[in-house]
Write a protein that holds these residues in place. Structure first.
Motif, mmCIF file in Angstrom:
data_model
loop_
_atom_site.group_PDB
_atom_site.id
_atom_site.type_symbol
_atom_site.label_atom_id
_atom_site.label_comp_id
_atom_site.label_asym_id
_atom_site.label_seq_id
_atom_site.Cartn_x
_atom_site.Cartn_y
_atom_site.Cartn_z
ATOM 1 N N GLY A 230 0.847 -1.183 0.000
ATOM 2 C CA GLY A 230 0.000 0.000 0.000
ATOM 3 C C GLY A 230 0.878 1.226 0.000
ATOM 4 O O GLY A 230 2.022 1.186 0.458
ATOM 5 N N ALA A 231 0.356 2.305 -0.514
ATOM 6 C CA ALA A 231 1.135 3.546 -0.565
ATOM 7 C C ALA A 231 0.251 4.728 -0.202
ATOM 8 O O ALA A 231 -0.947 4.736 -0.513
ATOM 9 C CB ALA A 231 1.727 3.744 -1.957
ATOM 10 N N ASP A 232 0.847 5.718 0.420
ATOM 11 C CA ASP A 232 0.145 6.958 0.698
ATOM 12 C C ASP A 232 -0.012 7.772 -0.585
ATOM 13 O O ASP A 232 -0.980 8.480 -0.765
ATOM 14 C CB ASP A 232 0.909 7.768 1.737
ATOM 15 N N ARG A 233 0.972 7.632 -1.473
ATOM 16 C CA ARG A 233 0.902 8.239 -2.802
ATOM 17 C C ARG A 233 1.814 7.443 -3.729
ATOM 18 O O ARG A 233 2.674 6.689 -3.267
ATOM 19 C CB ARG A 233 1.296 9.710 -2.779
ATOM 20 N N GLN A 234 1.619 7.618 -5.021
ATOM 21 C CA GLN A 234 2.470 6.985 -6.026
ATOM 22 C C GLN A 234 3.025 8.079 -6.941
ATOM 23 O O GLN A 234 2.293 8.977 -7.335
ATOM 24 C CB GLN A 234 1.678 5.997 -6.889
ATOM 25 N N THR A 235 4.296 7.942 -7.274
ATOM 26 C CA THR A 235 4.890 8.905 -8.200
ATOM 27 C C THR A 235 4.820 8.427 -9.641
ATOM 28 O O THR A 235 4.984 9.221 -10.560
ATOM 29 C CB THR A 235 6.356 9.186 -7.830
ATOM 30 N N ALA A 236 4.568 7.134 -9.823
ATOM 31 C CA ALA A 236 4.498 6.575 -11.172
ATOM 32 C C ALA A 236 3.363 5.567 -11.286
ATOM 33 O O ALA A 236 3.502 4.519 -11.919
ATOM 34 C CB ALA A 236 5.829 5.922 -11.556
ATOM 35 N N GLY A 237 2.224 5.878 -10.661
ATOM 36 C CA GLY A 237 1.067 4.991 -10.752
ATOM 37 C C GLY A 237 0.617 4.888 -12.203
ATOM 38 O O GLY A 237 0.751 5.830 -12.973
ATOM 39 N N LYS A 238 0.106 3.715 -12.553
ATOM 40 C CA LYS A 238 -0.320 3.537 -13.940
ATOM 41 C C LYS A 238 -1.611 2.750 -14.017
ATOM 42 O O LYS A 238 -1.957 1.995 -13.115
ATOM 43 C CB LYS A 238 0.768 2.864 -14.775
ATOM 44 N N GLY A 239 -2.298 2.954 -15.131
ATOM 45 C CA GLY A 239 -3.506 2.214 -15.431
ATOM 46 C C GLY A 239 -3.268 1.339 -16.650
ATOM 47 O O GLY A 239 -2.127 1.115 -17.061
ATOM 48 N N ARG A 240 -4.352 0.861 -17.237
ATOM 49 C CA ARG A 240 -4.250 0.028 -18.430
ATOM 50 C C ARG A 240 -3.570 0.788 -19.554
ATOM 51 O O ARG A 240 -3.667 2.002 -19.661
ATOM 52 C CB ARG A 240 -5.642 -0.386 -18.900
ATOM 53 N N LEU A 241 -2.897 0.038 -20.402
ATOM 54 C CA LEU A 241 -2.232 0.572 -21.586
ATOM 55 C C LEU A 241 -1.203 1.638 -21.231
ATOM 56 O O LEU A 241 -0.928 2.541 -22.022
ATOM 57 C CB LEU A 241 -3.264 1.123 -22.582
ATOM 58 N N GLY A 242 -0.640 1.551 -20.025
ATOM 59 C CA GLY A 242 0.405 2.471 -19.608
ATOM 60 C C GLY A 242 -0.065 3.871 -19.263
ATOM 61 O O GLY A 242 0.744 4.781 -19.093
ATOM 62 N N ARG A 243 -1.371 4.060 -19.163
ATOM 63 C CA ARG A 243 -1.889 5.391 -18.828
ATOM 64 C C ARG A 243 -1.491 5.770 -17.404
ATOM 65 O O ARG A 243 -1.447 4.931 -16.507
ATOM 66 C CB ARG A 243 -3.413 5.420 -18.963
ATOM 67 N N HIS A 244 -1.257 7.060 -17.198
ATOM 68 C CA HIS A 244 -0.865 7.576 -15.889
ATOM 69 C C HIS A 244 -2.057 7.555 -14.940
ATOM 70 O O HIS A 244 -3.168 7.914 -15.325
ATOM 71 C CB HIS A 244 -0.338 9.010 -16.050
ATOM 72 N N TRP A 245 -1.847 7.093 -13.709
ATOM 73 C CA TRP A 245 -2.882 7.114 -12.684
ATOM 74 C C TRP A 245 -2.482 8.191 -11.685
ATOM 75 O O TRP A 245 -1.450 8.096 -11.024
ATOM 76 C CB TRP A 245 -2.986 5.748 -11.993
ATOM 77 N N VAL A 246 -3.288 9.234 -11.589
ATOM 78 C CA VAL A 246 -3.015 10.337 -10.682
ATOM 79 C C VAL A 246 -3.150 9.846 -9.246
ATOM 80 O O VAL A 246 -4.177 9.275 -8.872
ATOM 81 C CB VAL A 246 -3.972 11.518 -10.960
ATOM 82 N N SER A 247 -2.102 10.077 -8.437
ATOM 83 C CA SER A 247 -2.043 9.488 -7.099
ATOM 84 C C SER A 247 -1.599 10.505 -6.051
ATOM 85 O O SER A 247 -0.515 10.394 -5.481
ATOM 86 C CB SER A 247 -1.062 8.306 -7.106
ATOM 87 N N PRO A 248 -2.419 11.507 -5.768
ATOM 88 C CA PRO A 248 -2.010 12.497 -4.768
ATOM 89 C C PRO A 248 -1.948 11.885 -3.363
ATOM 90 O O PRO A 248 -2.613 10.894 -3.079
ATOM 91 C CB PRO A 248 -3.111 13.562 -4.855
ATOM 92 N N PRO A 249 -1.142 12.499 -2.484
ATOM 93 C CA PRO A 249 -0.963 11.939 -1.138
ATOM 94 C C PRO A 249 -2.165 12.160 -0.228
ATOM 95 O O PRO A 249 -2.917 13.116 -0.376
ATOM 96 C CB PRO A 249 0.259 12.696 -0.610
ATOM 97 N N GLU A 250 -2.315 11.211 0.700
ATOM 98 C CA GLU A 250 -3.206 11.321 1.845
ATOM 99 C C GLU A 250 -4.700 11.373 1.535
ATOM 100 O O GLU A 250 -5.482 11.797 2.382
ATOM 101 C CB GLU A 250 -2.822 12.543 2.698
ATOM 102 N N VAL A 251 -5.118 10.939 0.339
ATOM 103 C CA VAL A 251 -6.546 11.014 0.033
ATOM 104 C C VAL A 251 -7.165 9.715 -0.472
ATOM 105 O O VAL A 251 -8.361 9.509 -0.308
ATOM 106 C CB VAL A 251 -6.866 12.151 -0.979
#
Length: 183
Positions: free
Chosen positions: A23-44
């Motif tokens: 588990g992570a509080d935030r991700q700096t390189a989160g991803k979705g399908r097909l390499g799409r970026h997954w926005v991962s702000p902290p603490e939410v």
């Protein structure tokens, strides 16, 4: 962390037992399908990956996407009091807006699966201003739809209970009860 799926895959490669959770509080390189970026702000939000080692053939690996979709939808429903829907193949929606995404990744050989990582990202407490303007589909959070913040810890516990229950059902009874719940 950079991405929970990457860290869980490292655990899989290192031989950790199934059921390991990252588990992570935030991700700096989160991803979705097909390499799409997954926005991962902290603490939410919830960003998590679960390592499984099912005794199945590689062509059955995608069945676990259905399993993680059902567990995530149930947890979102419990947390929000609303009725989420699943958009093929891996999105959970509230009122037609994406609230969660799933990215399951498999490490396999011809004769069997070495491991599968169930990657799950759930927008729990994001505010409208935290979503990027260039999203392909409308997005929301459980808090925006419910009108109140959600405990990330309570949500994670609920999700892991559902994942555990469905995975044990899958191991005992196969795919049929999972796809029936998904439908």
């Amino acid at each position: 962390t950079d991405a929970t799926n990457l860290r869980a895959s490292e655990l899989g490669d290192a031989g950790h037992a199934e059921g390991a959770v990252v588990g992570a509080d935030r991700q700096t390189a989160g991803k979705g399908r097909l390499g799409r970026h997954w926005v991962s702000p902290p603490e939410v939000n919830l960003y998590t990956s679960v390592l499984l080692r099912p005794p199945i053939l590689p062509h059955d690996g995608p069945q676990l996407t259905f399993l993680s979709a059902v567990a995530t939808a149930w947890a979102v429903g419990d947390a929000s009091g609303l009725s989420p829907t699943v958009k093929w193949p891996n999105d959970i929606l509230l009122d037609g807006k994406k609230v969660a995404g799933l990215l399951n990744e498999m490490n396999a050989e011809t004769e069997g699966v070495r491991y599968i990582v169930l990657g799950i990202g759930v927008n729990l407490n994001m505010e409208a201003s935290q979503f990027p303007a260039d999203l392909r589909y409308p997005a929301t959070s459980v808090a925006l739809e419910k009108g109140a913040k959600v405990s990330r810890l309570a949500f994670a516990r609920c999700l892991y209970r559902y994942l555990d229950r469905l995975y044990l059902t899958y191991l005992r009874e196969g795919f049929a009860p999972i796809v029936a719940e998904w439908e």
